[in-house]
Design a protein around this motif. Structure first.
Motif, PDB file in Angstrom:
ATOM      1  N   PRO A 109       0.827  -1.221   0.000  1.00  0.00           N
ATOM      2  CA  PRO A 109       0.000   0.000   0.000  1.00  0.00           C
ATOM      3  C   PRO A 109       0.851   1.256   0.000  1.00  0.00           C
ATOM      4  O   PRO A 109       1.957   1.269   0.552  1.00  0.00           O
ATOM      5  CB  PRO A 109      -0.788  -0.136   1.310  1.00  0.00           C
ATOM      6  CG  PRO A 109       0.098  -0.943   2.199  1.00  0.00           C
ATOM      7  CD  PRO A 109       0.787  -1.929   1.284  1.00  0.00           C
ATOM      8  N   ASP A 110       0.335   2.294  -0.613  1.00  0.00           N
ATOM      9  CA  ASP A 110       1.074   3.561  -0.643  1.00  0.00           C
ATOM     10  C   ASP A 110       1.290   4.128   0.759  1.00  0.00           C
ATOM     11  O   ASP A 110       2.325   4.730   1.037  1.00  0.00           O
ATOM     12  CB  ASP A 110       0.316   4.583  -1.498  1.00  0.00           C
ATOM     13  CG  ASP A 110       0.415   4.280  -2.980  1.00  0.00           C
ATOM     14  OD1 ASP A 110       1.239   3.428  -3.363  1.00  0.00           O
ATOM     15  OD2 ASP A 110      -0.350   4.890  -3.767  1.00  0.00           O
ATOM     16  N   HIS A 111       0.311   3.953   1.604  1.00  0.00           N
ATOM     17  CA  HIS A 111       0.400   4.483   2.973  1.00  0.00           C
ATOM     18  C   HIS A 111       0.682   3.297   3.900  1.00  0.00           C
ATOM     19  O   HIS A 111      -0.227   2.588   4.337  1.00  0.00           O
ATOM     20  CB  HIS A 111      -0.892   5.206   3.345  1.00  0.00           C
ATOM     21  CG  HIS A 111      -1.249   6.304   2.396  1.00  0.00           C
ATOM     22  ND1 HIS A 111      -0.546   7.493   2.334  1.00  0.00           N
ATOM     23  CD2 HIS A 111      -2.200   6.386   1.429  1.00  0.00           C
ATOM     24  CE1 HIS A 111      -1.061   8.264   1.395  1.00  0.00           C
ATOM     25  NE2 HIS A 111      -2.066   7.620   0.831  1.00  0.00           N
ATOM     26  N   TRP A 112       1.959   3.120   4.218  1.00  0.00           N
ATOM     27  CA  TRP A 112       2.440   1.933   4.931  1.00  0.00           C
ATOM     28  C   TRP A 112       2.577   2.220   6.413  1.00  0.00           C
ATOM     29  O   TRP A 112       3.094   3.277   6.810  1.00  0.00           O
ATOM     30  CB  TRP A 112       3.787   1.530   4.342  1.00  0.00           C
ATOM     31  CG  TRP A 112       4.332   0.215   4.827  1.00  0.00           C
ATOM     32  CD1 TRP A 112       3.667  -0.966   4.967  1.00  0.00           C
ATOM     33  CD2 TRP A 112       5.687  -0.050   5.204  1.00  0.00           C
ATOM     34  NE1 TRP A 112       4.513  -1.958   5.408  1.00  0.00           N
ATOM     35  CE2 TRP A 112       5.760  -1.423   5.564  1.00  0.00           C
ATOM     36  CE3 TRP A 112       6.852   0.722   5.273  1.00  0.00           C
ATOM     37  CZ2 TRP A 112       6.957  -2.028   5.993  1.00  0.00           C
ATOM     38  CZ3 TRP A 112       8.029   0.130   5.690  1.00  0.00           C
ATOM     39  CH2 TRP A 112       8.078  -1.231   6.042  1.00  0.00           C
ATOM     40  N   VAL A 185      11.461  -7.356  -0.192  1.00  0.00           N
ATOM     41  CA  VAL A 185      10.726  -6.498  -1.128  1.00  0.00           C
ATOM     42  C   VAL A 185      10.253  -5.226  -0.427  1.00  0.00           C
ATOM     43  O   VAL A 185      10.386  -4.118  -0.974  1.00  0.00           O
ATOM     44  CB  VAL A 185       9.532  -7.263  -1.730  1.00  0.00           C
ATOM     45  CG1 VAL A 185       8.606  -6.311  -2.490  1.00  0.00           C
ATOM     46  CG2 VAL A 185      10.025  -8.360  -2.659  1.00  0.00           C
ATOM     47  N   THR A 186       9.709  -5.362   0.778  1.00  0.00           N
ATOM     48  CA  THR A 186       9.249  -4.171   1.489  1.00  0.00           C
ATOM     49  C   THR A 186      10.421  -3.259   1.835  1.00  0.00           C
ATOM     50  O   THR A 186      10.304  -2.025   1.774  1.00  0.00           O
ATOM     51  CB  THR A 186       8.484  -4.551   2.773  1.00  0.00           C
ATOM     52  OG1 THR A 186       9.281  -5.436   3.562  1.00  0.00           O
ATOM     53  CG2 THR A 186       7.173  -5.230   2.442  1.00  0.00           C
ATOM     54  N   ALA A 187      11.557  -3.844   2.171  1.00  0.00           N
ATOM     55  CA  ALA A 187      12.729  -3.018   2.488  1.00  0.00           C
ATOM     56  C   ALA A 187      13.156  -2.200   1.282  1.00  0.00           C
ATOM     57  O   ALA A 187      13.484  -1.009   1.399  1.00  0.00           O
ATOM     58  CB  ALA A 187      13.871  -3.909   2.967  1.00  0.00           C
ATOM     59  N   ARG A 188      13.157  -2.832   0.111  1.00  0.00           N
ATOM     60  CA  ARG A 188      13.559  -2.126  -1.107  1.00  0.00           C
ATOM     61  C   ARG A 188      12.530  -1.065  -1.497  1.00  0.00           C
ATOM     62  O   ARG A 188      12.887   0.016  -1.991  1.00  0.00           O
ATOM     63  CB  ARG A 188      13.739  -3.119  -2.248  1.00  0.00           C
ATOM     64  CG  ARG A 188      14.957  -4.026  -2.078  1.00  0.00           C
ATOM     65  CD  ARG A 188      15.017  -5.088  -3.167  1.00  0.00           C
ATOM     66  NE  ARG A 188      16.215  -5.926  -3.023  1.00  0.00           N
ATOM     67  CZ  ARG A 188      16.492  -6.956  -3.805  1.00  0.00           C
ATOM     68  NH1 ARG A 188      15.675  -7.293  -4.786  1.00  0.00           N
ATOM     69  NH2 ARG A 188      17.604  -7.655  -3.607  1.00  0.00           N
ATOM     70  N   HIS A 189      11.259  -1.375  -1.291  1.00  0.00           N
ATOM     71  CA  HIS A 189      10.207  -0.467  -1.733  1.00  0.00           C
ATOM     72  C   HIS A 189      10.047   0.725  -0.803  1.00  0.00           C
ATOM     73  O   HIS A 189       9.883   1.867  -1.272  1.00  0.00           O
ATOM     74  CB  HIS A 189       8.885  -1.239  -1.827  1.00  0.00           C
ATOM     75  CG  HIS A 189       7.752  -0.437  -2.360  1.00  0.00           C
ATOM     76  ND1 HIS A 189       7.727   0.079  -3.645  1.00  0.00           N
ATOM     77  CD2 HIS A 189       6.580  -0.041  -1.782  1.00  0.00           C
ATOM     78  CE1 HIS A 189       6.601   0.737  -3.837  1.00  0.00           C
ATOM     79  NE2 HIS A 189       5.890   0.693  -2.724  1.00  0.00           N
ATOM     80  N   TYR A 190      10.092   0.471   0.506  1.00  0.00           N
ATOM     81  CA  TYR A 190       9.819   1.540   1.476  1.00  0.00           C
ATOM     82  C   TYR A 190      11.074   2.145   2.089  1.00  0.00           C
ATOM     83  O   TYR A 190      11.000   3.178   2.746  1.00  0.00           O
ATOM     84  CB  TYR A 190       8.930   1.011   2.604  1.00  0.00           C
ATOM     85  CG  TYR A 190       7.550   0.584   2.163  1.00  0.00           C
ATOM     86  CD1 TYR A 190       6.607   1.508   1.727  1.00  0.00           C
ATOM     87  CD2 TYR A 190       7.181  -0.763   2.203  1.00  0.00           C
ATOM     88  CE1 TYR A 190       5.338   1.109   1.333  1.00  0.00           C
ATOM     89  CE2 TYR A 190       5.921  -1.171   1.821  1.00  0.00           C
ATOM     90  CZ  TYR A 190       5.002  -0.234   1.387  1.00  0.00           C
ATOM     91  OH  TYR A 190       3.745  -0.630   1.008  1.00  0.00           O
ATOM     92  N   GLY A 191      12.214   1.457   1.922  1.00  0.00           N
ATOM     93  CA  GLY A 191      13.450   2.007   2.447  1.00  0.00           C
ATOM     94  C   GLY A 191      13.904   1.396   3.755  1.00  0.00           C
ATOM     95  O   GLY A 191      15.004   1.704   4.229  1.00  0.00           O
TER      96      GLY A 191
END
Length: 430
Positions: A109-112, A185-191
């Protein structure tokens, strides 16, 4: 396990989904998923089923019947969806026309909120089975979500693997594999990696939650299970289902046979669940007995695969109605022990159990696992709640509206409890 619909229809119909639309350049197409064989990503205006059922990013047949009639779920969660599959040799999953197992879905989601929820499907279903009861709910709270098909699906899972128990053991490996990957994947996407990761699931999906907290607690902050299947060394379903298959045909005629009713209750099936018995007898007890037995004890019916459906008691060798787990050879008991839970969890776990569950009844499943956890010395890590009127799935409310009530609200309340239990308060967070 699984409930397709209350109408009589072929079980586990194969549904070929549309291949998800191409992602917009510079957004979803830049997401790399390590260790997979194939992925397709898309930016979606709504990651919940309100949007994905229109765009081909879910399979309504996979989640049909798991919720009560007229259930409403959250919507309006924009973000990115990734569909794909890990390397595998089996082909029971036909979604997207891929004919390839170990399919998964990841939703970002955009708002994580900084969290991740990982789920496996109930019963013999696939990766979209939890889309209404888990994915929609947690996406609306800001969680990233990942789900797997467990590496095999459908009524012939026993054909996957080389030996007894291989197909079920793959379930655990695929959940672990997806959790590790989804974190990357979440680490790469959200930082940054998720600050909290929960395993969640219904029925067989709940069994997967318990296994992960017993064997891979390093991956999770905690877990949440709902009417969880519990394989134990004394047989689990292979011990609880045959008594129902023997007793129900004697109970069904009107007036009901008192001795048959007493046999059902003695086997653990809760008093008050009687209106569900006919449906379970036709749809689940027999099917699941034959599928699980063929997976763990293939020699019982000789060269026959999956036994004879609804064979009458006393039919003869190979009839699953007459199955006696205790009398089976040591090799069969070893196969069951291989997939059995121990109760030795190492992360907080909340379990909710319906009191009118006629597939994994409390006396034979929920209560048993709670005692198993206590026996390991980890009682402080397990919170177990029985939900009055809860059946195995919320879809069964339609069978007995006067006594059965949905459990989805209890599941989400349990998630809030798990969050409060495991997430640091602002004063203690780093």
């Amino acid at each position: 396990m699984h409930l397709r619909s209350l109408a009589v229809a072929p079980l586990l119909l194969a549904t070929v989904l549309a291949v998800p639309a191409a992602a917009r350049p510079g957004t979803a197409d830049r997401i790399r998923v390590p260790g997979v064989e194939h992925t397709v990503s898309a930016r979606l205006a709504d990651l919940t089923t309100a949007g994905t059922k229109l765009t081909g990013h879910t399979d309504p047949d996979d989640w049909a019947g798991l919720e009560a009639p007229n259930t409403t779920t959250p919507s309006g969660v924009p973000g990115i969806q990734i569909d794909g599959y890990f390397p595998d040799t089996s082909t029971t999953n036909t979604d997207h026309g891929w004919n390839h197992d170990s399919q998964f879905v990841i939703r970002l989601p955009d708002h994580w909120n900084g969290g991740l929820v990982v789920a496996g499907p109930p019963g013999l279903r696939k990766q979209y089975a939890n889309d209404r009861i888990i994915s929609d709910q947690v996406l609306a709270r800001g969680y990233a979500y990942a789900a797997t098909d467990k590496g095999n699906s459908g009524p012939e899972i026993y054909k996957d693997g080389d030996g007894p128990g291989d197909a079920v053991m793959e379930w655990h490996r695929r959940v672990t594999e997806l959790t590790v990957t989804a974190k990357k994947v979440t680490a790469r996407h959200y930082g940054h990696t998720p600050r909290f990761t929960y395993a969640a699931g219904l029925s067989a999906g709940g069994y997967l939650v318990r296994w992960q907290l017993e064997h891979r607690p390093d991956l999770y902050t905690g877990g949440l299970d709902w009417n969880a299947l519990t394989f134990t060394a004394d047989g689990g379903l292979l011990k609880s289902l045959p008594p129902a298959l023997r007793a129900y045909p004697r109970y069904a005629p009107v007036p009901h046979a008192e001795s048959a009713h007493a046999a059902m209750l003695a086997a653990g099936y809760p008093e008050g669940s009687e209106p569900q018995w006919e449906w379970h007898h036709k749809k689940q007890w027999d099917l699941l007995q034959r599928v699980i037995r063929e997976e763990l004890d293939p020699d019982y019916d000789g060269p026959t695969e999956g036994g004879a459906p609804l064979c009458p008691e006393g039919t003869g060798p190979g009839c699953d109605t007459d199955y006696d787990f205790v009398a089976r050879p040591r090799a069969v008991h070893k196969a069951v022990e291989r997939i059995s839970l121990t109760g030795n969890i190492h992360r907080p776990l909340i379990s909710i159990q319906g009191t009118l569950d006629a597939l994994t009844p409390p006396a034979a499943f929920g209560d048993v696992y709670h005692r198993m956890v206590a026996a390991t010395g980890h009682a402080a890590l397990h919170r177990y709640t029985q939900v009055p009127g809860g059946a195995h799935t919320d879809g069964l409310v339609a069978l007995d509206k006067d006594h059965v009530r949905p459990m989805l609200g209890d599941f989400m309340a349990a998630l809030s409890e798990l969050e409060a239990w495991t997430r640091p308060t602002p004063s203690t967070s780093s």
